[in-house]
Design an enzyme around this catalytic site. Structure first.
Site, PDB file in Angstrom:
ATOM      1  N   ASN A  96       0.778  -1.193   0.008  1.00 55.24           N
ATOM      2  CA  ASN A  96       0.082   0.202   0.093  1.00 55.24           C
ATOM      3  C   ASN A  96       0.911   1.334  -0.103  1.00 55.24           C
ATOM      4  OD1 ASN A  96      -2.679   1.568   0.736  1.00 55.24           O
ATOM      5  ND2 ASN A  96      -1.220   1.986   2.420  1.00 55.24           N
ATOM      6  N   TYR A 161       3.161   9.622 -11.766  1.00 53.18           N
ATOM      7  CA  TYR A 161       2.234   8.939 -10.536  1.00 53.18           C
ATOM      8  C   TYR A 161       1.330   7.975 -11.431  1.00 53.18           C
ATOM      9  CZ  TYR A 161      -1.309   7.721  -7.286  1.00 53.18           C
ATOM     10  OH  TYR A 161      -2.212   7.118  -6.345  1.00 53.18           O
ATOM     11  N   LYS A 165       1.596   3.792 -11.394  1.00 52.62           N
ATOM     12  CA  LYS A 165       0.435   2.764 -11.130  1.00 52.62           C
ATOM     13  C   LYS A 165      -0.110   1.813 -12.412  1.00 52.62           C
ATOM     14  CE  LYS A 165      -0.409   4.266  -6.856  1.00 52.62           C
ATOM     15  NZ  LYS A 165       0.076   3.331  -5.842  1.00 52.62           N
ATOM     16  N   THR A 197      -7.910  11.126   1.946  1.00 46.98           N
ATOM     17  CA  THR A 197      -6.927  10.824   2.958  1.00 46.98           C
ATOM     18  C   THR A 197      -5.689  11.560   3.085  1.00 46.98           C
ATOM     19  OG1 THR A 197      -5.193   9.682   1.386  1.00 46.98           O
ATOM     20  CG2 THR A 197      -6.997   8.220   2.261  1.00 46.98           C
TER      21      THR A 197
END
Length: 264
Positions: A96, A161, A165, A197
């Site tokens: 994670n 990013y 991914k 988050t």
């Protein structure tokens, strides 16, 4: 009605579990009877989440705390060795840990940021999986990689990013095909949409802009809200359950509130 999982006797190692999705996942595994490993770079945050895990554990099982940086191979090795020394095995690996920076290709520090993102989001995941295979093979365990819908669609000045991914998704498929026949290890990925988050609040943007974006994104999502860490933790538990998801491997499960379907 909420689903209840039973992970009694299982050992779950969750990277990046000192906050956000990782913390919610660790707490859910603890609540479901598992021994959990909480890890992150901030000792105070790790200790806080570990206590929360112990508090919700039906048998008050003490969560293992390991402070370290997943971009450092020595820290990865210590994390795995400490887990096995403490619990004797690893059943579930949740990769994670992640990072993201707003950066344009013509920024002078683009390559520096690109390298750090790849080390955190992809390289650490590959290394942790590589090192955990011998233990997961013994338990016929499974791996859950936290990817992102950024693997499937363009996001403004987040090319590094998005690229990392996309790599996570392909790595997941390759490992499922390789580790299933060889070691009976299932490997899946989850692609969250916008989840509120500390991670999504860390893009160096003013708080008022972040708050506004949460409201606007939630209004556009077909489910009527943006995601919460618990939404993704629930999905992790589902994939980790051999009873519920024993026939799933190589799956990149989209958990995005309808983001991609609605072209948000």
């Amino acid at each position: 009605m909420s689903l209840k999982y039973d992970f009694t006797g299982k050992v779950a190692l969750i990277t990046g579990s000192s906050s956000g999705i990782g913390a919610a996942t660790a707490q859910l595994f603890s609540k479901s009877g598992a021994n959990v490993v909480v890890t992150g770079r901030n000792a105070d945050a790790v200790a806080k989440v570990a206590k929360q895990c112990t508090d919700v554990s039906p048998k008050q099982l003490t969560a293992l705390e390991v402070v370290g940086d997943l971009t450092n191979e020595e820290d990865c090795n210590r994390l795995i060795e400490t887990t096995v020394q403490t619990f004797g095995k690893i059943d579930i690996l949740v990769n994670n840990a992640g990072a993201g920076f707003l950066s344009s290709i013509d920024d002078t520090d683009y390559m520096e940021k690109f390298s750090l993102i790849m080390k955190t989001n992809l390289n650490s995941m590959v290394y942790m999986t590589h090192k955990c295979v011998p233990y997961l093979a013994k338990t016929r365990g499974n791996v859950i990689n936290i990817s992102s819908i950024a693997a499937k669609k363009y996001f403004y000045i987040l090319s590094a990013y998005c690229t990392s991914k996309a790599g996570v998704d392909m790595f997941t498929k390759c490992m499922a095909a390789e580790l299933g026949p060889k070691h009976h290890i299932r490997v899946n990925a989850i692609l969250p949409g916008y989840v509120e988050t500390n991670f999504t609040n860390s893009y160096e943007l003013p708080k008022e802009i972040i708050d506004q974006s949460i409201v606007e994104m939630g209004a556009k999502y077909p489910v009527g809200r943006i995601g919460q860490s618990q939404d993704i933790a629930n999905t992790v538990a589902y994939l980790a359950s051999d009873t519920a998801a024993g026939f799933l491997t190589g799956t990149c499960l989209i958990a995005d509130g309808g983001d991609i379907a609605a072209n948000v």
